[in-house]
Design an enzyme around this catalytic site. Structure first.
Site, PDB file in Angstrom:
ATOM      1  N   SER A 187      -3.074  -2.245  -0.145  1.00 50.21           N
ATOM      2  CA  SER A 187      -1.989  -3.104   0.324  1.00 50.21           C
ATOM      3  C   SER A 187      -2.176  -4.572  -0.047  1.00 50.21           C
ATOM      4  O   SER A 187      -1.213  -5.336  -0.057  1.00 50.21           O
ATOM      5  CB  SER A 187      -1.831  -2.986   1.846  1.00 50.21           C
ATOM      6  OG  SER A 187      -2.926  -3.583   2.515  1.00 50.21           O
ATOM      7  N   LYS A 191      -4.108  -9.069   5.919  1.00 49.67           N
ATOM      8  CA  LYS A 191      -2.886  -9.459   5.216  1.00 49.67           C
ATOM      9  C   LYS A 191      -2.918 -10.965   4.974  1.00 49.67           C
ATOM     10  O   LYS A 191      -3.784 -11.679   5.472  1.00 49.67           O
ATOM     11  CB  LYS A 191      -1.630  -9.109   6.024  1.00 49.67           C
ATOM     12  CG  LYS A 191      -1.547  -7.669   6.517  1.00 49.67           C
ATOM     13  CD  LYS A 191      -1.307  -6.677   5.412  1.00 49.67           C
ATOM     14  CE  LYS A 191      -1.262  -5.251   5.963  1.00 49.67           C
ATOM     15  NZ  LYS A 191      -1.150  -4.229   4.888  1.00 49.67           N
TER      16      LYS A 191
END
Length: 253
Positions: free
Chosen positions: A47, A112
């Protein structure tokens, strides 16, 4: 003879206790380091590609944003009552920081990039990121084909350099500008929270999804500083992108 045996037993017991004290001291120092200073985390998914690859070991600073219950090591923070929801020596992340945080609905670490700060309005339109109504600049680099973790079917993406409003530059991947999360928002970031996205934009479950949503600052563990080393998961094949040299590598350009 008996006195000799007693001396031997006493010496052996002393050595055992010295060894126990030594390892107890090492454990205590280790616990202090991973609670107060730094802790290692591994990257389990793609990701955050290409900034972080599967198998990377990342060094995370615990002190960057202050301390909360999730600064405690070994997942102890999950067992601390949510009422103990405070930060000591608090500092807010900056746009472009890569942060490790806890998801209250899923007891695991996520990593993230911070895109939206408190009060920002974030949206994605036609695959392009907008912050407070302004389209974020991106520069096309090249097409790349990589092998997703746990899958034998290669994926082709376009690599871009994205420049955030504060000048932070980083790489992103886009499979297309017409994916399911390429038209979402607007999201207004609440106070004491941030909006996060993965750099691999079409292969990331992040603040665009209700399962993650806005990340409260009390859930942030720390800031990812560098890739220490990697256990490379990709194999070199013709036409397949497999990066090398991932030691002490920064997360911004």
């Amino acid at each position: 003879m008996m006195s000799f045996m007693k001396r031997m037993a006493g010496n052996a017991a002393g050595e055992v206790m010295d060894t126990v004290r030594f390892f107890a001291g090492v454990a205590a120092v280790w616990l202090v380091i991973i609670t107060v200073l730094f802790a290692p985390f591994h990257i389990p998914s793609e990701s955050m590609q290409p900034s972080l690859e599967v198998g990377d070991r990342v060094l995370v600073s615990k002190w960057a944003y202050g301390y909360s219950r999730h600064s405690l090591p070994l997942g102890i923070g999950y067992h601390v009552p949510e009422s103990v929801d405070l930060r000591i020596f608090p500092r807010n992340p900056e746009r472009g920081d890569v942060v490790v945080f806890r998801n209250p609905d899923d007891p695991r670490n996520l990593i993230k990039r911070v895109i939206g700060l408190p009060g920002d309005v974030i949206s994605v339109q036609g695959g392009r990121l907008f912050i407070n109504g302004e389209q974020v600049e991106r520069e096309r680099i090249e097409e790349r084909t990589y092998m997703p973790h746990g899958d034998r079917r290669p994926v082709t993406v376009t690599a871009y350099i994205e420049t955030l409003p504060n000048g932070v530059q980083h790489h992103i991947y886009e499979r297309s500008d017409f994916d399911s999360v390429d038209d979402v928002g607007p999201f207004r970031v609440p106070m004491n929270s941030v909006f996060v996205m993965g750099d691999n934009r079409d292969s990331s479950v992040d603040s665009r999804f209700s399962s993650v949503g806005y990340v409260e600052l009390t859930e942030v563990v720390g800031r990812a500083e560098t890739v220490m080393f990697t256990f490379k998961r990709c194999q070199r094949q013709e036409g397949i992108y497999c990066p090398a040299g991932r030691v002490w590598r920064g997360l911004q350009l």
